[in-house]
Write a protein that holds these residues in place. Structure first.
Motif, PDB file in Angstrom:
ATOM      1  N   LEU A 174       0.931  -1.062   0.077  1.00  0.00           N
ATOM      2  CA  LEU A 174       0.061   0.195  -0.127  1.00  0.00           C
ATOM      3  C   LEU A 174       0.977   1.161   0.046  1.00  0.00           C
ATOM      4  O   LEU A 174       0.230   2.190  -0.625  1.00  0.00           O
ATOM      5  CB  LEU A 174      -0.921  -0.024   1.301  1.00  0.00           C
ATOM      6  N   TYR A 175       2.054   1.067   0.687  1.00  0.00           N
ATOM      7  CA  TYR A 175       2.880   2.485   0.686  1.00  0.00           C
ATOM      8  C   TYR A 175       3.317   2.781  -0.902  1.00  0.00           C
ATOM      9  O   TYR A 175       3.145   3.779  -1.163  1.00  0.00           O
ATOM     10  CB  TYR A 175       3.955   2.058   1.460  1.00  0.00           C
ATOM     11  N   PHE A 176       3.753   1.505  -1.414  1.00  0.00           N
ATOM     12  CA  PHE A 176       4.259   1.868  -2.722  1.00  0.00           C
ATOM     13  C   PHE A 176       3.280   2.180  -3.534  1.00  0.00           C
ATOM     14  O   PHE A 176       3.541   3.218  -4.548  1.00  0.00           O
ATOM     15  CB  PHE A 176       4.968   0.475  -3.304  1.00  0.00           C
ATOM     16  N   ASN A 177       2.172   1.937  -3.511  1.00  0.00           N
ATOM     17  CA  ASN A 177       0.843   2.271  -4.484  1.00  0.00           C
ATOM     18  C   ASN A 177       0.069   3.464  -4.202  1.00  0.00           C
ATOM     19  O   ASN A 177      -0.628   4.011  -4.731  1.00  0.00           O
ATOM     20  CB  ASN A 177      -0.158   1.070  -4.453  1.00  0.00           C
ATOM     21  N   ASN A 178       0.437   4.116  -2.679  1.00  0.00           N
ATOM     22  CA  ASN A 178      -0.188   5.292  -2.465  1.00  0.00           C
ATOM     23  C   ASN A 178       0.635   6.522  -2.155  1.00  0.00           C
ATOM     24  O   ASN A 178       0.630   7.420  -1.112  1.00  0.00           O
ATOM     25  CB  ASN A 178      -1.010   4.919  -1.262  1.00  0.00           C
ATOM     26  N   SER A 179       1.644   6.609  -2.679  1.00  0.00           N
ATOM     27  CA  SER A 179       2.691   7.726  -2.649  1.00  0.00           C
ATOM     28  C   SER A 179       2.545   8.794  -3.638  1.00  0.00           C
ATOM     29  O   SER A 179       1.959   8.568  -4.746  1.00  0.00           O
ATOM     30  CB  SER A 179       4.230   7.165  -2.422  1.00  0.00           C
ATOM     31  N   ASN A 180       2.726  10.040  -3.262  1.00  0.00           N
ATOM     32  CA  ASN A 180       2.663  11.273  -4.360  1.00  0.00           C
ATOM     33  C   ASN A 180       3.703  10.981  -5.530  1.00  0.00           C
ATOM     34  O   ASN A 180       3.484  11.814  -6.417  1.00  0.00           O
ATOM     35  CB  ASN A 180       2.722  12.553  -3.606  1.00  0.00           C
ATOM     36  N   ARG A 181       4.759  10.450  -5.387  1.00  0.00           N
ATOM     37  CA  ARG A 181       5.724  10.162  -6.505  1.00  0.00           C
ATOM     38  C   ARG A 181       6.261   8.607  -6.190  1.00  0.00           C
ATOM     39  O   ARG A 181       6.107   8.038  -5.112  1.00  0.00           O
ATOM     40  CB  ARG A 181       6.628  11.117  -6.293  1.00  0.00           C
ATOM     41  N   LYS A 182       7.075   8.314  -7.316  1.00  0.00           N
ATOM     42  CA  LYS A 182       7.684   6.968  -7.209  1.00  0.00           C
ATOM     43  C   LYS A 182       8.721   6.968  -5.909  1.00  0.00           C
ATOM     44  O   LYS A 182       9.483   7.837  -5.936  1.00  0.00           O
ATOM     45  CB  LYS A 182       8.209   6.603  -8.484  1.00  0.00           C
ATOM     46  N   VAL A 183       8.505   6.303  -5.162  1.00  0.00           N
ATOM     47  CA  VAL A 183       9.358   6.069  -3.936  1.00  0.00           C
ATOM     48  C   VAL A 183      10.902   5.848  -4.376  1.00  0.00           C
ATOM     49  O   VAL A 183      11.177   5.072  -5.252  1.00  0.00           O
ATOM     50  CB  VAL A 183       8.732   4.841  -2.852  1.00  0.00           C
ATOM     51  N   SER A 184      11.901   6.493  -3.781  1.00  0.00           N
ATOM     52  CA  SER A 184      13.275   6.518  -3.969  1.00  0.00           C
ATOM     53  C   SER A 184      13.765   5.721  -2.639  1.00  0.00           C
ATOM     54  O   SER A 184      13.572   6.360  -1.642  1.00  0.00           O
ATOM     55  CB  SER A 184      13.745   7.804  -4.282  1.00  0.00           C
ATOM     56  N   LEU A 185      14.589   4.748  -2.491  1.00  0.00           N
ATOM     57  CA  LEU A 185      15.254   4.255  -1.657  1.00  0.00           C
ATOM     58  C   LEU A 185      16.615   4.136  -1.689  1.00  0.00           C
ATOM     59  O   LEU A 185      17.231   3.637  -2.909  1.00  0.00           O
ATOM     60  CB  LEU A 185      14.743   2.598  -1.361  1.00  0.00           C
ATOM     61  N   ASN A 186      17.455   4.787  -0.801  1.00  0.00           N
ATOM     62  CA  ASN A 186      19.029   4.633  -0.874  1.00  0.00           C
ATOM     63  C   ASN A 186      19.369   3.734   0.249  1.00  0.00           C
ATOM     64  O   ASN A 186      19.331   4.338   1.483  1.00  0.00           O
ATOM     65  CB  ASN A 186      19.420   5.768  -0.750  1.00  0.00           C
ATOM     66  N   PHE A 187      20.144   2.869  -0.101  1.00  0.00           N
ATOM     67  CA  PHE A 187      20.870   1.682   0.894  1.00  0.00           C
ATOM     68  C   PHE A 187      22.046   1.962   0.703  1.00  0.00           C
ATOM     69  O   PHE A 187      22.967   1.885   0.030  1.00  0.00           O
ATOM     70  CB  PHE A 187      20.212   0.315   0.327  1.00  0.00           C
ATOM     71  N   TYR A 188      22.589   2.035   2.241  1.00  0.00           N
ATOM     72  CA  TYR A 188      24.024   2.219   2.418  1.00  0.00           C
ATOM     73  C   TYR A 188      24.329   1.054   3.481  1.00  0.00           C
ATOM     74  O   TYR A 188      23.810   0.933   4.580  1.00  0.00           O
ATOM     75  CB  TYR A 188      24.329   3.445   3.169  1.00  0.00           C
ATOM     76  N   LEU A 189      25.216   0.241   2.972  1.00  0.00           N
ATOM     77  CA  LEU A 189      25.812  -0.858   3.851  1.00  0.00           C
ATOM     78  C   LEU A 189      27.296  -0.684   4.072  1.00  0.00           C
ATOM     79  O   LEU A 189      27.863  -0.494   3.500  1.00  0.00           O
ATOM     80  CB  LEU A 189      25.563  -2.304   3.080  1.00  0.00           C
ATOM     81  N   ILE A 190      27.298  -0.347   5.632  1.00  0.00           N
ATOM     82  CA  ILE A 190      28.525  -0.084   6.139  1.00  0.00           C
ATOM     83  C   ILE A 190      29.413  -1.203   6.899  1.00  0.00           C
ATOM     84  O   ILE A 190      28.564  -1.773   7.737  1.00  0.00           O
ATOM     85  CB  ILE A 190      28.522   1.318   6.975  1.00  0.00           C
ATOM     86  N   LEU A 191      30.351  -1.639   6.328  1.00  0.00           N
ATOM     87  CA  LEU A 191      31.014  -2.848   6.860  1.00  0.00           C
ATOM     88  C   LEU A 191      32.585  -2.260   7.731  1.00  0.00           C
ATOM     89  O   LEU A 191      32.851  -1.264   7.116  1.00  0.00           O
ATOM     90  CB  LEU A 191      31.592  -3.805   5.937  1.00  0.00           C
ATOM     91  N   ASN A 192      33.070  -2.950   8.407  1.00  0.00           N
ATOM     92  CA  ASN A 192      34.294  -2.628   9.160  1.00  0.00           C
ATOM     93  C   ASN A 192      35.343  -3.524   8.749  1.00  0.00           C
ATOM     94  O   ASN A 192      36.537  -3.632   9.020  1.00  0.00           O
ATOM     95  CB  ASN A 192      34.514  -2.644  10.350  1.00  0.00           C
ATOM     96  N   SER A 193      35.045  -4.498   7.369  1.00  0.00           N
ATOM     97  CA  SER A 193      35.894  -5.364   6.922  1.00  0.00           C
ATOM     98  C   SER A 193      35.635  -5.682   5.463  1.00  0.00           C
ATOM     99  O   SER A 193      34.321  -5.766   5.221  1.00  0.00           O
ATOM    100  CB  SER A 193      35.979  -6.560   7.756  1.00  0.00           C
ATOM    101  N   ASP A 194      36.551  -6.069   4.504  1.00  0.00           N
ATOM    102  CA  ASP A 194      35.890  -6.363   3.141  1.00  0.00           C
ATOM    103  C   ASP A 194      36.239  -7.922   2.932  1.00  0.00           C
ATOM    104  O   ASP A 194      36.365  -8.226   1.935  1.00  0.00           O
ATOM    105  CB  ASP A 194      36.933  -5.563   2.016  1.00  0.00           C
ATOM    106  N   ASP A 195      36.381  -8.774   4.232  1.00  0.00           N
ATOM    107  CA  ASP A 195      36.371 -10.114   3.831  1.00  0.00           C
ATOM    108  C   ASP A 195      35.237 -10.470   3.163  1.00  0.00           C
ATOM    109  O   ASP A 195      34.007  -9.984   3.261  1.00  0.00           O
ATOM    110  CB  ASP A 195      36.255 -10.953   5.258  1.00  0.00           C
ATOM    111  N   ASN A 196      35.133 -11.687   2.470  1.00  0.00           N
ATOM    112  CA  ASN A 196      34.002 -12.352   1.544  1.00  0.00           C
ATOM    113  C   ASN A 196      33.233 -11.269   0.849  1.00  0.00           C
ATOM    114  O   ASN A 196      32.223 -11.332   0.353  1.00  0.00           O
ATOM    115  CB  ASN A 196      33.323 -12.850   2.351  1.00  0.00           C
ATOM    116  N   ILE A 197      34.137 -10.090   0.389  1.00  0.00           N
ATOM    117  CA  ILE A 197      33.432  -9.038  -0.091  1.00  0.00           C
ATOM    118  C   ILE A 197      32.736  -9.255  -1.696  1.00  0.00           C
ATOM    119  O   ILE A 197      31.524  -8.823  -1.895  1.00  0.00           O
ATOM    120  CB  ILE A 197      34.514  -7.855  -0.352  1.00  0.00           C
ATOM    121  N   ASN A 198      33.324 -10.040  -2.411  1.00  0.00           N
ATOM    122  CA  ASN A 198      32.697 -10.510  -3.665  1.00  0.00           C
ATOM    123  C   ASN A 198      31.257 -11.337  -3.376  1.00  0.00           C
ATOM    124  O   ASN A 198      30.540 -11.277  -4.050  1.00  0.00           O
ATOM    125  CB  ASN A 198      33.789 -11.329  -4.552  1.00  0.00           C
ATOM    126  N   GLU A 199      31.402 -12.347  -2.474  1.00  0.00           N
ATOM    127  CA  GLU A 199      30.271 -12.959  -2.160  1.00  0.00           C
ATOM    128  C   GLU A 199      29.051 -12.074  -1.759  1.00  0.00           C
ATOM    129  O   GLU A 199      28.064 -12.075  -1.973  1.00  0.00           O
ATOM    130  CB  GLU A 199      30.426 -13.993  -0.878  1.00  0.00           C
TER     131      GLU A 199
END
Length: 283
Positions: A174-199
């Motif tokens: 309902l949120y997606f279908n009842n907003s005044n504009r197309k919803v923009s979501l910005n995801f920021y994943l913050i790590l303290n290591s780059d182990d297994n980063i490709n996975e």
């Protein structure tokens, strides 16, 4: 005769120089006026008690909670609300008394030039609950990435509001279908290591893609994965405070001279490293 012609030529050159000077000064004055006019399109003004009470009543009747309205608001010569371009529009900053750390916008705009006495109000209060639902989905999925420590920040476009039938407990669809504009979501994943980063990179992209498909591509998504330079930097990041900076446009993250995170971050990958079609154009 030669002397007279020379004097005449000099006089002509002086007149031509004067004319060009006037033209240049006029152009510069016009540009300055144009810039100042654009600046005046967006300004902070003081509002009155009647306006505050109107917005406060609207929120409290809608959510059955107490709210505080900031007495300052931003006045815009245009309109952020699609379909109302050119109509007078302002937005107010508001806070729920039960959570003063979370601010949101309440937009007030006129229906038409002929009907200026009947304002409409829309708000972004439910962003808080919409974001919590999204975060729960992603954090459950991130468990499979074998990451020991991470922080997930979800930024939104504060200009997005929802229809008045949306409530805190409304499902994501309902949120997606009842907003005044197309919803923009910005995801920021913050790590303290780059182990297994490709996975991590591949699996996270799959999580993003599945979410995008599940809700009919009815959104824009941007993704950045960062790594902090030290454990101290990692621990100093307050993701809740960062998310609650709702009045900051998400695109300013990349435009500000001062790092909004407060620490130095290394970019490990972004959504642009994949063939993903859900990125908003001209972000």
């Amino acid at each position: 005769m030669f002397k007279y012609s020379g004097i005449k030529a000099i006089a002509v050159l002086i007149v031509i120089g004067f004319v060009f000077g006037v033209i240049i000064v006029s152009i510069m004055s016009f540009k300055k006026l144009e810039i100042e006019t654009k600046k005046d399109d967006l300004k902070t003004e003081k509002t009155n008690d009647n306006d505050i009470n109107e917005v406060k009543k609207y929120l409290e009747e809608k959510y059955s909670k107490e709210f505080i309205i900031d007495p300052d608001y931003v006045s815009n010569a245009g309109s952020f609300i699609p379909g109302n371009v050119g109509n007078p529009t302002v937005y107010y900053k508001a806070y729920s008394k039960e959570d003063l750390s979370y601010g949101f916008r309440v937009y007030k705009f006129q229906n038409s030039k002929e009907n200026t006495k009947v304002p409409n109000l829309n708000d972004g209060y439910c962003w808080k609950f919409f974001r919590e639902q999204i975060k729960n989905i992603f954090e459950e999925q991130i468990k499979s990435l074998r990451i020991d420590n991470y922080k997930l920040v979800i930024d939104i476009n504060p200009r997005t509001t929802f229809n008045n039938n949306i409530k805190p407990e409304s499902p994501i669809e309902l949120y997606f279908n009842n907003s005044n504009r197309k919803v923009s979501l910005n995801f920021y994943l913050i790590l303290n290591s780059d182990d297994n980063i490709n996975e991590v990179k591949d699996k996270l992209y799959n999580i993003i893609s599945e979410f995008y498909e599940k809700y009919d591509k009815n959104m824009y998504i941007y993704l950045v994965c960062f790594k902090t330079m030290s454990d101290k930097d990692f621990n100093s990041i307050n993701q809740i405070k960062r998310e609650n900076s709702v009045f900051v446009e998400s695109k300013e993250l990349f435009e500000k001279k001062n790092n909004p995170w407060g620490v130095n971050l290394e970019t490990l990958f972004t959504i642009e490293d994949f063939e993903f079609n859900g990125v908003e154009e001209n972000r």
